[in-house]
Design a protein around this motif. Structure first.
Motif, PDB file in Angstrom:
ATOM      1  N   ILE A  28       0.499  -1.451   0.105  1.00 30.53           N
ATOM      2  CA  ILE A  28      -0.201   0.094  -0.014  1.00 30.53           C
ATOM      3  C   ILE A  28       0.802   1.441   0.099  1.00 30.53           C
ATOM      4  CG2 ILE A  28      -1.426   1.240   1.295  1.00 30.53           C
ATOM      5  CD1 ILE A  28      -2.747  -1.466   0.409  1.00 30.53           C
ATOM      6  N   LEU A  29       0.642   1.995  -0.979  1.00 30.97           N
ATOM      7  CA  LEU A  29       1.091   3.404  -0.929  1.00 30.97           C
ATOM      8  C   LEU A  29       0.515   4.750  -0.146  1.00 30.97           C
ATOM      9  CD1 LEU A  29       3.709   4.188  -2.409  1.00 30.97           C
ATOM     10  CD2 LEU A  29       2.080   5.471  -4.215  1.00 30.97           C
ATOM     11  N   GLY A  30       1.611   5.159   0.544  1.00 28.24           N
ATOM     12  CA  GLY A  30       1.248   5.995   1.663  1.00 28.24           C
ATOM     13  C   GLY A  30       1.243   7.178   0.947  1.00 28.24           C
ATOM     14  N   SER A  31       0.724   8.575   2.147  1.00 31.89           N
ATOM     15  CA  SER A  31       0.441  10.009   1.545  1.00 31.89           C
ATOM     16  C   SER A  31       1.221  10.279   1.450  1.00 31.89           C
ATOM     17  CB  SER A  31      -0.746   9.832   2.531  1.00 31.89           C
ATOM     18  OG  SER A  31      -1.557  11.898   1.914  1.00 31.89           O
ATOM     19  N   ALA A  32       1.786  11.588   1.348  1.00 27.45           N
ATOM     20  CA  ALA A  32       3.275  12.483   0.572  1.00 27.45           C
ATOM     21  C   ALA A  32       2.681  13.431   2.142  1.00 27.45           C
ATOM     22  CB  ALA A  32       3.212  13.006  -0.723  1.00 27.45           C
ATOM     23  N   GLU A  33       2.201  13.376   3.196  1.00 26.85           N
ATOM     24  CA  GLU A  33       1.602  14.176   3.952  1.00 26.85           C
ATOM     25  C   GLU A  33       3.303  14.092   5.339  1.00 26.85           C
ATOM     26  OE1 GLU A  33      -2.781  14.915   4.703  1.00 26.85           O
ATOM     27  OE2 GLU A  33      -2.836  13.394   3.071  1.00 26.85           O
ATOM     28  N   ALA A  34       3.070  14.972   5.986  1.00 25.46           N
ATOM     29  CA  ALA A  34       4.016  15.232   7.169  1.00 25.46           C
ATOM     30  C   ALA A  34       3.649  13.572   8.297  1.00 25.46           C
ATOM     31  CB  ALA A  34       4.321  16.454   8.354  1.00 25.46           C
ATOM     32  N   ASN A  35       2.084  14.390   8.610  1.00 28.30           N
ATOM     33  CA  ASN A  35       1.508  12.902   9.608  1.00 28.30           C
ATOM     34  C   ASN A  35       0.901  12.140   8.483  1.00 28.30           C
ATOM     35  OD1 ASN A  35       2.957  13.819  11.818  1.00 28.30           O
ATOM     36  ND2 ASN A  35       1.313  15.691  11.952  1.00 28.30           N
ATOM     37  N   ASP A  36       2.094  11.030   7.894  1.00 29.39           N
ATOM     38  CA  ASP A  36       0.744  10.034   6.943  1.00 29.39           C
ATOM     39  C   ASP A  36      -0.567   9.231   8.082  1.00 29.39           C
ATOM     40  OD1 ASP A  36      -0.186   9.149   5.314  1.00 29.39           O
ATOM     41  OD2 ASP A  36       2.001   7.464   4.634  1.00 29.39           O
ATOM     42  N   GLN A  41      -3.872   5.133   9.850  1.00 32.38           N
ATOM     43  CA  GLN A  41      -5.029   3.849   9.127  1.00 32.38           C
ATOM     44  C   GLN A  41      -3.792   2.408   9.587  1.00 32.38           C
ATOM     45  OE1 GLN A  41      -7.912   4.733  10.153  1.00 32.38           O
ATOM     46  NE2 GLN A  41      -8.563   2.493   9.252  1.00 32.38           N
ATOM     47  N   VAL A  42      -3.010   1.799   8.680  1.00 27.40           N
ATOM     48  CA  VAL A  42      -2.395   0.634   9.064  1.00 27.40           C
ATOM     49  C   VAL A  42      -2.309   0.364  10.661  1.00 27.40           C
ATOM     50  CG1 VAL A  42      -0.325  -0.483   8.338  1.00 27.40           C
ATOM     51  CG2 VAL A  42      -2.113   0.763   6.404  1.00 27.40           C
ATOM     52  N   GLU A  43      -1.419   1.497  11.101  1.00 25.22           N
ATOM     53  CA  GLU A  43      -0.915   0.807  12.679  1.00 25.22           C
ATOM     54  C   GLU A  43      -1.890   0.918  13.472  1.00 25.22           C
ATOM     55  OE1 GLU A  43       1.200   4.596  13.194  1.00 25.22           O
ATOM     56  OE2 GLU A  43       2.886   3.900  12.095  1.00 25.22           O
ATOM     57  N   SER A  44      -3.519   1.027  12.975  1.00 23.10           N
ATOM     58  CA  SER A  44      -4.484   1.167  14.154  1.00 23.10           C
ATOM     59  C   SER A  44      -5.182  -0.355  13.864  1.00 23.10           C
ATOM     60  CB  SER A  44      -5.335   2.508  13.480  1.00 23.10           C
ATOM     61  OG  SER A  44      -6.546   2.298  14.689  1.00 23.10           O
ATOM     62  N   LEU A  45      -5.301  -0.759  12.181  1.00 20.10           N
ATOM     63  CA  LEU A  45      -5.890  -1.757  12.032  1.00 20.10           C
ATOM     64  C   LEU A  45      -5.345  -2.797  13.024  1.00 20.10           C
ATOM     65  CD1 LEU A  45      -6.867  -0.967   8.194  1.00 20.10           C
ATOM     66  CD2 LEU A  45      -8.721  -1.030  10.399  1.00 20.10           C
ATOM     67  N   LYS A  77      -7.022   1.361   0.458  1.00 23.60           N
ATOM     68  CA  LYS A  77      -6.838   2.001  -1.226  1.00 23.60           C
ATOM     69  C   LYS A  77      -7.752   3.395  -1.041  1.00 23.60           C
ATOM     70  CE  LYS A  77      -4.596  -2.392  -3.283  1.00 23.60           C
ATOM     71  NZ  LYS A  77      -4.613  -3.280  -4.373  1.00 23.60           N
ATOM     72  N   ALA A  78      -8.674   3.174  -0.674  1.00 21.45           N
ATOM     73  CA  ALA A  78      -9.594   3.500  -1.369  1.00 21.45           C
ATOM     74  C   ALA A  78      -9.656   5.412  -0.206  1.00 21.45           C
ATOM     75  CB  ALA A  78     -10.958   3.251  -0.865  1.00 21.45           C
TER      76      ALA A  78
END
Length: 92
Positions: A28-36, A41-45, A77-78
């Protein structure tokens, strides 16, 4: 009685292995934001047991390898995410 217990155990093992096979290993590709938010969400899941075998590659944005059910993968992914093209760079 022993035959019934044996059949029950075999059935339970097959059910567990079938559920395990429904999980897939994907990137899964992350987001290009400082706090991804994707990584968060992956860590929470993962804490909830819905994701396992998480490997985060040090790239930008991060690449997250994980194992999860198809439903969980599709929800990740969504998620909306910023790409590098969405970033505004200004020279100083």
């Amino acid at each position: 009685m022993k035959k019934y217990i044996a059949v029950l155990l075999i059935t339970m093992i097959q059910a567990c292995s079938t559920a395990e096979n429904a999980w897939e290993r994907v990137m899964i590709l992350g987001s290009a934001e400082a706090n991804d938010p994707v990584l968060a969400q992956v860590e929470s899941l993962e804490k909830k047991g819905l994701v396992k075998d998480v490997n985060v590659l040090e790239s930008f944005p991060v690449q997250i390898w994980l194992t999860a059910s198809e439903e969980t993968i599709e929800s990740l992914k969504a998620m909306p995410r910023k790409s590098l093209n969405d970033q505004t760079y200004r020279s100083q």
